[in-house]
Design a protein around this motif. Sequence first.
Motif, PDB file in Angstrom:
ATOM      1  N   LEU A  34       0.813  -1.214   0.000  1.00 16.41           N
ATOM      2  CA  LEU A  34       0.000   0.000   0.000  1.00 16.41           C
ATOM      3  C   LEU A  34       0.844   1.261   0.000  1.00 16.41           C
ATOM      4  O   LEU A  34       0.407   2.297  -0.490  1.00 16.41           O
ATOM      5  N   GLY A  35       2.028   1.202   0.559  1.00 14.72           N
ATOM      6  CA  GLY A  35       2.918   2.351   0.500  1.00 14.72           C
ATOM      7  C   GLY A  35       2.805   3.275   1.683  1.00 14.72           C
ATOM      8  O   GLY A  35       3.143   2.905   2.795  1.00 14.72           O
ATOM      9  N   VAL A  51     -10.596   2.450  15.757  1.00 13.41           N
ATOM     10  CA  VAL A  51      -9.268   2.549  15.159  1.00 13.41           C
ATOM     11  C   VAL A  51      -9.439   3.295  13.849  1.00 13.41           C
ATOM     12  O   VAL A  51     -10.371   3.022  13.091  1.00 13.41           O
ATOM     13  N   VAL A  52      -8.558   4.247  13.586  1.00 11.40           N
ATOM     14  CA  VAL A  52      -8.575   4.986  12.331  1.00 11.40           C
ATOM     15  C   VAL A  52      -7.177   4.923  11.747  1.00 11.40           C
ATOM     16  O   VAL A  52      -6.195   5.192  12.447  1.00 11.40           O
ATOM     17  N   HIS A  53      -7.079   4.528  10.472  1.00 11.60           N
ATOM     18  CA  HIS A  53      -5.784   4.576   9.804  1.00 11.60           C
ATOM     19  C   HIS A  53      -5.941   5.266   8.466  1.00 11.60           C
ATOM     20  O   HIS A  53      -6.969   5.169   7.813  1.00 11.60           O
ATOM     21  N   LEU A  54      -4.907   6.030   8.119  1.00 10.66           N
ATOM     22  CA  LEU A  54      -4.907   6.865   6.927  1.00 10.66           C
ATOM     23  C   LEU A  54      -3.782   6.421   6.005  1.00 10.66           C
ATOM     24  O   LEU A  54      -2.644   6.249   6.443  1.00 10.66           O
ATOM     25  N   TRP A  55      -4.133   6.253   4.715  1.00  7.90           N
ATOM     26  CA  TRP A  55      -3.170   5.839   3.690  1.00  7.90           C
ATOM     27  C   TRP A  55      -3.203   6.845   2.550  1.00  7.90           C
ATOM     28  O   TRP A  55      -4.282   7.192   2.063  1.00  7.90           O
ATOM     29  N   ARG A  56      -2.040   7.296   2.116  1.00  9.92           N
ATOM     30  CA  ARG A  56      -1.945   8.273   1.029  1.00  9.92           C
ATOM     31  C   ARG A  56      -1.658   7.555  -0.291  1.00  9.92           C
ATOM     32  O   ARG A  56      -0.825   6.646  -0.346  1.00  9.92           O
ATOM     33  N   TYR A  57      -2.358   8.001  -1.354  1.00 11.26           N
ATOM     34  CA  TYR A  57      -2.175   7.456  -2.696  1.00 11.26           C
ATOM     35  C   TYR A  57      -2.038   8.608  -3.692  1.00 11.26           C
ATOM     36  O   TYR A  57      -2.508   9.716  -3.433  1.00 11.26           O
ATOM     37  N   GLN A  58      -1.469   8.324  -4.843  1.00 15.60           N
ATOM     38  CA  GLN A  58      -1.353   9.341  -5.887  1.00 15.60           C
ATOM     39  C   GLN A  58      -2.727   9.755  -6.401  1.00 15.60           C
ATOM     40  O   GLN A  58      -2.988  10.932  -6.635  1.00 15.60           O
ATOM     41  N   ASN A  59      -3.623   8.769  -6.584  1.00 16.61           N
ATOM     42  CA  ASN A  59      -4.969   9.007  -7.112  1.00 16.61           C
ATOM     43  C   ASN A  59      -5.788   7.733  -6.910  1.00 16.61           C
ATOM     44  O   ASN A  59      -5.288   6.752  -6.351  1.00 16.61           O
ATOM     45  N   ARG A  63      -4.691   3.789  -5.827  1.00 15.77           N
ATOM     46  CA  ARG A  63      -5.311   3.072  -4.711  1.00 15.77           C
ATOM     47  C   ARG A  63      -5.903   1.754  -5.173  1.00 15.77           C
ATOM     48  O   ARG A  63      -5.701   0.716  -4.548  1.00 15.77           O
ATOM     49  N   THR A  64      -6.655   1.772  -6.277  1.00 14.11           N
ATOM     50  CA  THR A  64      -7.293   0.557  -6.787  1.00 14.11           C
ATOM     51  C   THR A  64      -6.258  -0.514  -7.099  1.00 14.11           C
ATOM     52  O   THR A  64      -6.419  -1.681  -6.721  1.00 14.11           O
ATOM     53  N   ARG A  65      -5.189  -0.120  -7.745  1.00 15.82           N
ATOM     54  CA  ARG A  65      -4.124  -1.071  -8.103  1.00 15.82           C
ATOM     55  C   ARG A  65      -3.472  -1.663  -6.854  1.00 15.82           C
ATOM     56  O   ARG A  65      -3.290  -2.877  -6.744  1.00 15.82           O
ATOM     57  N   ARG A  66      -3.147  -0.828  -5.897  1.00 18.58           N
ATOM     58  CA  ARG A  66      -2.486  -1.289  -4.679  1.00 18.58           C
ATOM     59  C   ARG A  66      -3.405  -2.155  -3.824  1.00 18.58           C
ATOM     60  O   ARG A  66      -2.984  -3.171  -3.277  1.00 18.58           O
TER      61      ARG A  66
END
Length: 104
Positions: A34-35, A51-59, A63-66
């Motif tokens: 996921l990065g 629980v809250v977790h945040l993940w950053r993606y380019q777009n 996100r869909t690919r990862r």
Amino acid sequence: MIVEERSYRIRGGMMGAYLRLVEEEGLAIQQPILGDLVGYFVTDIGPLNQVVHLWRYQNLEDRTRRRKRLADDERWQAFTPRLSACIEQMDNRILIPTAFSPMK
């Protein structure tokens, strides 16, 4: 850039088990795929057992690919039933930064 906010309500008495699973096993599978983990949080005021977790993606495509790569990973497939046993409810949101947001 987008941020995915994933929030889970953890079953009563299961928070310790959930956090141990994530720390000791889950992140080692997730992070390489996921990065960019922005943060992992628990609630202290307001609704508890969250629980809250945040993940950053380019777009969204990134996100869909990862997320697909993670879902297809055999280690993740073996791991998730144990993690899911701790979770009562899951919610997910995609956050898009404003033009004036420090995080872009």
